[in-house]
Structure formats: C-alpha cells, structure tokens
Write a protein that holds these residues in place. Structure first.
Motif, mmCIF file in Angstrom:
data_model
loop_
_atom_site.group_PDB
_atom_site.id
_atom_site.type_symbol
_atom_site.label_atom_id
_atom_site.label_comp_id
_atom_site.label_asym_id
_atom_site.label_seq_id
_atom_site.Cartn_x
_atom_site.Cartn_y
_atom_site.Cartn_z
ATOM 1 N N GLU A 44 37.145 31.961 44.149
ATOM 2 C CA GLU A 44 37.650 31.355 42.921
ATOM 3 C C GLU A 44 38.200 32.426 41.985
ATOM 4 O O GLU A 44 37.627 33.517 41.858
ATOM 5 N N ALA A 45 39.308 32.119 41.314
ATOM 6 C CA ALA A 45 39.856 33.017 40.302
ATOM 7 C C ALA A 45 38.975 32.931 39.061
ATOM 8 O O ALA A 45 38.787 31.843 38.498
ATOM 9 N N VAL A 46 38.422 34.066 38.630
ATOM 10 C CA VAL A 46 37.455 34.029 37.518
ATOM 11 C C VAL A 46 37.872 34.882 36.320
ATOM 12 O O VAL A 46 37.171 34.910 35.316
ATOM 13 N N GLY A 47 38.986 35.587 36.424
ATOM 14 C CA GLY A 47 39.396 36.432 35.309
ATOM 15 C C GLY A 47 40.479 37.399 35.738
ATOM 16 O O GLY A 47 41.075 37.246 36.806
ATOM 17 N N ASN A 48 40.714 38.390 34.913
ATOM 18 C CA ASN A 48 41.761 39.364 35.226
ATOM 19 C C ASN A 48 41.462 40.671 34.508
ATOM 20 O O ASN A 48 40.672 40.730 33.561
ATOM 21 N N GLY A 49 42.088 41.740 34.983
ATOM 22 C CA GLY A 49 41.947 43.043 34.348
ATOM 23 C C GLY A 49 40.662 43.753 34.720
ATOM 24 O O GLY A 49 40.051 43.466 35.750
ATOM 25 N N GLU A 50 40.244 44.704 33.885
ATOM 26 C CA GLU A 50 39.121 45.567 34.236
ATOM 27 C C GLU A 50 37.791 44.821 34.190
ATOM 28 O O GLU A 50 37.659 43.811 33.485
ATOM 29 N N PHE A 51 36.812 45.360 34.918
ATOM 30 C CA PHE A 51 35.495 44.718 34.938
ATOM 31 C C PHE A 51 34.406 45.714 35.323
ATOM 32 O O PHE A 51 34.658 46.733 35.964
#
Length: 289
Positions: free
Chosen positions: A269-276
């Motif tokens: 599932e797509a849950v966000g974007n960018g750094e983590f």
C-alpha cells in the motif's frame, strides 16, 4: 480462550459464507469465537486494536493488505493477541513465507494444532509493516493494479502491470544513514525486506524473520530513466532471488532520504512519500505456524 475472526463479509459471496461457517465450527472446538466483519476500508485496524487485551487469538482471513491493517491496529498496544492467518488474498506473501497453506481447511487446522512463533515488524515514520517497504520502479504495482485485473488474472496481473511500467520509470537520489555509516546513490529501486516472499516470488529464502534486522537491496542507475541494465537486475532479483543484483545491507534502525515525490510502499500500500525513519521492532508479535 477467546478468539476474534476478522474477515470481509462481501468477499467471495456465497462461497466465502460457507468457508466462514466451516472455519468458525472448527475454531469453536478450541476457542470461544467472535466474528468481526469489516465494513469499510481500513476497518480491520480499529477491529484489531479493540481486540488487544480482550482476545487471546486473532484470526485474519484475507491477504497481506488485511494482515497489514491488523498489524497497524495492534502495534502500539501493550497486550497483543496471537495472530492466526487464513490466506485469502491474491498473493499472500506472508503466509507463503511461513509455509501456511492457501487451503482454508489446512490453514485452520494449523491454527488449532500449530505453535506461535515470534515475528518482527517495523515502523516507518507513523506507519507499521510486517514484510516489505519499497520505492522506485515497479513498487506501485501492488496498489495500482486494478481489482478487476486481479480477479480475472490473479497474480499475473501484477506481472503485466510491472512490465508495462518498468521501462518508463524515472530514478531518484537516495541516502541511507545508519549508526557508523552512510550510503548515497542514484537509485532505480529500493526494497527493505522482512520476508522470504515478495509478489509471490521466493526472493529471500534464507531470511530470518525474528532477528531484529531487515535486508535492504538498492539497485543503482546513473541514468534519469531506468536503464536496461538496471531493469535486468530487478527482474533477475524476482526470478532468481537476492544474489548480486545491487548493493545489499542488513540493518535495524536507519534514516532514508528521498525526494518528496517518491512514493513509499509498505506491505503493498502507498503510505506516504519522501524521507522516513525506519525502525525494526524485534519479536513484536506472535503468529501461529
């Protein structure tokens, strides 16, 4: 002992109803059973959370997506039920990794007669996952493939969607920072793996699922769009498993820097974007195998 059963009542129509009846009858030979039907997307998160401290066992009838919702429901709770899995998704990677049969009668017998084992999960910012986190070429396949195609073609639908996208994907700069080091490269594909199976392929057959670490594969590419060389590495990984397709790391806690437009995929599932920030939660749950 109390047992909750999470399932989608609208899946499979009449055939599913007969399976649920059979599963409940068998579970009632050992447990006090409560049915917990989902009514909307993400409903399994709150259902699972409500079971913590009340249910001894929580049986999940569904695929990796439903299981991931359950993990997000119980991850923050101090008292968690033991998980039983009856696979009913298109791919069922977690069940395959644990050698749980897709046959629902065999799967329910495993819950009745098997033993619980510890299994790691992980946290990505404020989201939790159990088996994979990825970004880059083909990582959107799991959530972008239509339900209609999955019902008609099964797991082959994922392959067809991935093949269409693999030659049109743009690469991205990536940096992984961890205790004692840093890795920086231009990346075509990143996969953080806590499973033996991904997309039905046995990618990492010797993976340890309870060692407090994850395997990270990074396929680098110097071009703006994914090159044939990088495509070949990624395809080889799915066909032949993790070998020499790219840079491989084994870590527990680390930080990943990505451009803001790069989507993060957790458990399909797509849950966000960018750094983590990524953190492994060792032995956080128990699953009956």
């Amino acid at each position: 002992m109390k047992c909750g059963v999470i399932f989608n009542p609208h899946s499979g129509k009449g055939k599913n109803s007969k399976r649920i009846d059979y599963i409940v009858r068998r579970l009632q030979t050992k447990f006090e059973v409560e049915l917990l039907p989902t009514q909307k997307p993400k409903h399994a998160v709150s259902l699972a959370r409500d079971c913590c401290g009340k249910m001894d066992v929580l049986v999940v009838i569904g695929g990796d997506g439903t299981l991931s919702e359950v993990i997000n429901g119980i991850a923050r709770e101090p008292i968690k039920p033991i998980i039983g899995i009856i696979p009913k998704g298109t791919v069922n990677d977690v069940a395959h990794s644990l050698n749980i049969s897709r046959n629902y009668k065999k799967a329910v017998e495993k819950i009745l007669k098997g033993k619980p084992i510890f299994h790691d999960i992980f946290k990505v910012n404020n989201n939790y996952g159990i088996y994979v986190c990825c970004a880059g070429v083909m990582s959107e396949t799991s959530y972008a493939t239509s339900q209609k195609a999955k019902k008609r073609l099964g797991k082959a639908a994922y392959a067809l969607h991935g093949i269409k996208k693999i030659f049109k994907h743009e690469n991205f700069p990536l940096e992984i920072s961890f205790e004692g080091g840093k890795t920086k490269l231009h990346c075509a594909f990143m996969m953080i793996l806590n499973s033996r199976n991904v997309a039905s392929f046995r990618i990492n057959p010797h993976a340890m699922l309870d060692d407090g670490k994850v395997d990270i594969l990074l396929v680098s590419d110097k071009f703006k769009r994914t090159s044939p060389h990088a495509d070949a590495k990624i395809l080889s990984m799915f066909l032949h498993g993790l070998k020499r397709q790219g840079l491989r790391l084994k870590l527990d806690n680390f930080h990943v820097s990505l451009p803001k437009d790069v989507i993060i995929n957790i458990d399909g599932e797509a849950v966000g974007n960018g750094e983590f920030d990524f953190k492994v939660l060792k032995n956080e749950i128990k699953i009956i195998v």
